[in-house]
Design an enzyme around this catalytic site. Structure first.
Site, mmCIF file in Angstrom:
data_model
loop_
_atom_site.group_PDB
_atom_site.id
_atom_site.type_symbol
_atom_site.label_atom_id
_atom_site.label_comp_id
_atom_site.label_asym_id
_atom_site.label_seq_id
_atom_site.Cartn_x
_atom_site.Cartn_y
_atom_site.Cartn_z
ATOM 1 N N ASN A 1 28.204 26.416 69.018
ATOM 2 C CA ASN A 1 29.255 27.057 68.218
ATOM 3 C C ASN A 1 29.828 28.193 69.058
ATOM 4 O OD1 ASN A 1 30.796 28.469 66.396
ATOM 5 N ND2 ASN A 1 29.080 29.081 65.070
ATOM 6 N N LYS B 1 32.260 30.076 68.466
ATOM 7 C CA LYS B 1 32.816 31.174 67.652
ATOM 8 C C LYS B 1 34.192 31.587 68.192
ATOM 9 C CE LYS B 1 28.162 32.359 66.305
ATOM 10 N NZ LYS B 1 27.217 33.347 65.827
ATOM 11 N N HIS C 1 29.292 28.534 57.532
ATOM 12 C CA HIS C 1 28.556 29.403 58.458
ATOM 13 C C HIS C 1 28.413 30.786 57.813
ATOM 14 C CE1 HIS C 1 27.603 31.897 61.901
ATOM 15 N NE2 HIS C 1 27.181 30.791 62.492
HETATM 16 P P1 PGA Z 1 23.226 32.633 67.950
HETATM 17 O O1 PGA Z 1 24.225 32.064 66.831
HETATM 18 O O2 PGA Z 1 22.645 31.444 68.681
HETATM 19 O O3 PGA Z 1 24.089 33.487 68.842
HETATM 20 O O4 PGA Z 1 22.169 33.414 67.242
HETATM 21 C C1 PGA Z 1 23.876 30.941 66.065
HETATM 22 C C2 PGA Z 1 24.984 30.592 65.109
HETATM 23 O O5 PGA Z 1 25.660 31.492 64.605
HETATM 24 O O6 PGA Z 1 25.222 29.407 64.836
#
Ligand code: PGA
Length: 261
Positions: free
Chosen positions: A15, A17, A103
């Site tokens: 992901n 983001k 999410h």
């Molecule tokens: P992270 O995020 O691996 O940076 O903790 C996971 C997510 O939000 O799916």
């Protein structure tokens, strides 16, 4: 003997983001496609770039032999309409084959409710997309012993009105909010316990076959050092990875850890 865990193809999803320009996304997608090709069909590798890069990343997927699966990070429940800034699932389906819904960042920062998540899951299936529904408790909820209750309620809401066939295809990502982006990954035994609870609930509602076929991911500070511990759990079928998915050097060991020995 092959177990139900062995029968489910592990899924490692990145992901991204709100990161990557289109140019950066193309370059990262190429690196990850090469990585996925090297691992072969034993692991499904998925990337979820920002919406602006979906078209370019789908282009990379096509041009590199479809070794990566492309997901959107969100989609609206309505197909189209006066929803400024939103993208309908049929629009997503032109550029991706999966979509993340619910999410915790969408829930916490953009007010998404369990009901919204359920509508999005239905809209995703209707558009031919694979939904990845995220559930997870906050630290405050865990501290007062409500983690299981919160996760079960979010899951139940996401599952409402699905057919057994849809529930069996659904991917659920268990992402404790306190473990996301914090470097405080959830203990693998505890993550495995909650994922088992999720599977048991799916089986209770839709039957044991459906429970055995749904894929359940863990997400929250997954990295190359801890990934194998999660993947060894019977009810964990892969990971939803944030920070470590933004560089091939940090994503590669997670993908490799998911490949059966
Ligand atoms: P992270 O995020 O691996 O940076 O903790 C996971 C997510 O939000 O799916």
């Amino acid at each position: 003997m092959q177990t139900a865990h062995d029968a489910r193809i592990p899924l490692v999803a990145g992901n991204w983001k709100m990161h990557t320009t289109v140019t950066e996304a193309i370059s990262l997608a190429r690196d990850i496609a090469a990585l996925s090709e090297a691992v072969g069909d034993a692991v499904e590798v998925m990337v979820a770039p920002p919406a602006t890069a979906l078209a370019a990343v789908s282009g990379v997927a096509a041009e590199t032999g479809e070794h990566i699966r492309v997901a959107a990070q969100n989609g609206h429940w309505a197909d189209q309409g006066a929803f400024t800034g939103e993208i309908g699932m049929p629009m997503v389906a032109e550029l991706a084959s999966a979509v993340i819904v619910g999410h915790s960042e969408r829930r916490a920062l953009f007010g998404e409710t369990d009901e919204n998540v359920n509508r999005k899951v239905h809209a995703a299936f209707a558009a031919g997309l694979l939904p990845i529904a995220c559930v997870g408790e906050t630290e405050a909820e865990r501290d007062v012993g409500r983690a299981d209750e919160v996760v079960s309620a979010q899951l139940d809401a996401a599952l409402d009105g699905l057919s057994a066939d849809e529930a069996g295809q659904l991917v659920v990502a268990y992402e404790p909010v306190w473990a996301i982006g914090t470097g405080r990954a959830c203990d693998a035994d505890e993550a495995g316990r909650v994922c088992a609870l999720i599977r048991a609930r799916i089986a209770e509602r839709f039957g044991p076959k459906t429970g055995a076929s749904a894929r359940i991911l863990y997400g929250g500070s997954v990295n190359g050092d801890n990934a194998a511990e999660y993947f060894a759990c019977d009810d964990i079928d892969g990971a939803l990875v944030g920070g470590a998915s933004l560089k091939k050097e940090t994503f590669a060991p997670i993908v490799h850890a998911a490949a059966p020995a």
